[in-house]
Design a protein around this motif. Sequence first.
Motif, PDB file in Angstrom:
ATOM      1  N   TRP A 133       0.805  -1.102   0.067  1.00 45.17           N
ATOM      2  CA  TRP A 133       0.044  -0.132  -0.035  1.00 45.17           C
ATOM      3  C   TRP A 133       0.790   1.163  -0.080  1.00 45.17           C
ATOM      4  N   SER A 177      -3.415   7.315  -3.323  1.00 48.43           N
ATOM      5  CA  SER A 177      -3.297   5.962  -2.538  1.00 48.43           C
ATOM      6  C   SER A 177      -3.444   4.746  -3.491  1.00 48.43           C
ATOM      7  N   HIS A 214      -7.952   0.964  12.487  1.00 50.98           N
ATOM      8  CA  HIS A 214      -7.210   2.185  12.958  1.00 50.98           C
ATOM      9  C   HIS A 214      -8.017   3.373  12.936  1.00 50.98           C
ATOM     10  N   ARG A 249     -12.561  12.730   5.289  1.00 54.04           N
ATOM     11  CA  ARG A 249     -11.708  12.157   4.282  1.00 54.04           C
ATOM     12  C   ARG A 249     -12.551  11.821   3.089  1.00 54.04           C
ATOM     13  N   HIS A 288     -12.656  10.165  -0.775  1.00 49.64           N
ATOM     14  CA  HIS A 288     -11.901   9.551  -1.708  1.00 49.64           C
ATOM     15  C   HIS A 288     -12.491   9.492  -2.972  1.00 49.64           C
ATOM     16  N   ILE A 336     -13.784  -0.975   2.554  1.00 46.22           N
ATOM     17  CA  ILE A 336     -13.500  -0.313   3.711  1.00 46.22           C
ATOM     18  C   ILE A 336     -14.503  -0.387   4.624  1.00 46.22           C
ATOM     19  N   HIS A 362     -11.287   2.471  10.927  1.00 47.19           N
ATOM     20  CA  HIS A 362     -11.578   2.006   9.896  1.00 47.19           C
ATOM     21  C   HIS A 362     -10.706   0.955   9.209  1.00 47.19           C
ATOM     22  N   ARG A 420      -5.824  -0.928  -6.900  1.00 47.39           N
ATOM     23  CA  ARG A 420      -6.582  -0.255  -6.577  1.00 47.39           C
ATOM     24  C   ARG A 420      -6.083   1.252  -6.423  1.00 47.39           C
ATOM     25  N   ILE A 446      -6.999  10.700  -2.259  1.00 50.30           N
ATOM     26  CA  ILE A 446      -7.658  10.967  -1.021  1.00 50.30           C
ATOM     27  C   ILE A 446      -7.425  12.678  -1.024  1.00 50.30           C
TER      28      ILE A 446
HETATM   29  C1  LMR Z   1      -6.982   5.101   5.076  1.00 50.28           C
HETATM   30  O1  LMR Z   1      -7.421   6.290   5.137  1.00 50.28           O
HETATM   31  O2  LMR Z   1      -6.658   4.757   6.107  1.00 50.28           O
HETATM   32  C2  LMR Z   1      -7.474   4.160   3.945  1.00 50.28           C
HETATM   33  O3  LMR Z   1      -8.667   4.242   3.552  1.00 50.28           O
HETATM   34  C3  LMR Z   1      -6.722   4.751   2.791  1.00 50.28           C
HETATM   35  C4  LMR Z   1      -6.791   4.214   1.341  1.00 50.28           C
HETATM   36  O4  LMR Z   1      -5.944   4.010   0.604  1.00 50.28           O
HETATM   37  O5  LMR Z   1      -7.618   3.453   1.237  1.00 50.28           O
END
Ligand code: LMR
Length: 430
Positions: free
Chosen positions: A298, A341, A352, A361, A363, A374, A397, A407, A411
């Motif tokens: 990631w 991302s 977390h 946030r 996306h 997610i 999340h 993917r 963000i």
């Molecule tokens: C996050 O913010 O922890 C994730 O959702 C980031 C991601 O790339 O999915």
Amino acid sequence: HFLTNADIMGLHMIFLQESLLTTNSQNPTSALKSFELLIEIRANSSKAWYGKGKALDKLSEAQKSNEILKEAIAAYVKAIEFGSSLDDAIFKVYAVQCIERMRFIGQHLNAVPVHKALIERFNDDPYYRNQLAVTYLLANRLADAKLVLHETLLRWRRDGFALAHYGFVLKNLDKNYEAATVFLQEGIDSEAEGTNDGRFYFSLGEAMTRLGRNKEAMEVYRKGASKKLFLSEYQRSLYNVDRLKSRPFWTKKETNYVRYLDVLEQNWERIRDEGLSVLNDEGHFTDESENLRDIGDWKQFDLFTRGRKINKHCEKVPFTCKIIETFPAARFCKRGQVKFSVMHPGTHVWPHCGPTNCRIRVHLGLKVPEKTSIRVANKTRSWKEGKLLIFDDSFEHEVWHNGTTVRLVLIVDVWHPDLTELERTNLYPI
Ligand code: LMR
Ligand code: MN
């Protein structure tokens, strides 16, 4: 000589008395002069140096000057250096004041010798060792903190403060989750002063989660929430503004930024193409670095962080950055980032929470294969290409990629809509 030594001593005491009085009354400038005079007569008078420090300290406050504060600290250091014959109680006041000011200005490591002097003098009180550990933690010297805490626990096995802090270090430095849970739990259960702190509940829950003990983690979080250390059991950010509306998932409309967010969606293909071009151009994306990955790959490519534009990166994706620059709540979101991302197949991100409730946030789905999802609090969703998925990342999340191709999302963190302009200007960056 006109004056005997005893006379000088007597004068010295009177002077000192008067100068201290002046410091306390509102005139630090004249107090400073008196103390400087005293120091000319007796350069190794601990009390005179302390008085000078106090006067400078007051001046620095009135003038909001870090330079003067540094001079004050230097004077305190002298007071401690010449302080071996002081009473314990006075020495303690001097040293504690010195450490407090050093911490305030971020001179953490300069405080170490002061802590050591206190430890030497009050060798039978674990408090002073614990304070040294805190200073090391503030300086991000976890290994040094660990050493001090370990020694403390050898002598005071049940010291709750040391237990909690030691557990914190075991979790965050060593990633020794087994041991960390034991120490953190015992520290919290001690209810000792300094242990009623969200960071310990946060770390204990995380350590349990990494051990697969999710139910116990939730209990810890519930307890933290009931003690008001967290906004709720799922919303565990520690840098919060209290009154802000909280919900795990948001709609465009709820953010009040519809017209800006529409622009992102309308331009998603060009944004995607820019993202893909840097992705193909090896070596620009960097690994997620916060130890959030269970397995997988990631990576991110930052465009804005803490409200600051990363010019070098924006040169590679000018169209995307230009759009963000027309969107003030994103462009100047000092408590967030704008970044691409990328997540590869076979990735799982541990549950977390983000650090603050001050951002929402956003996306923008750019490349979204099957089997990616997610979870935010207790709801799980997926991305769609060209569509926004908006959530509050201060809520717990967790992310999965069980598909077969990468993917990619953009963000975009935006200020929480309930924050006033003044707050947006004044909140310190995270
Ligand atoms: C996050 O913010 O922890 C994730 O959702 C980031 C991601 O790339 O999915
Ligand atoms: Mn996250």
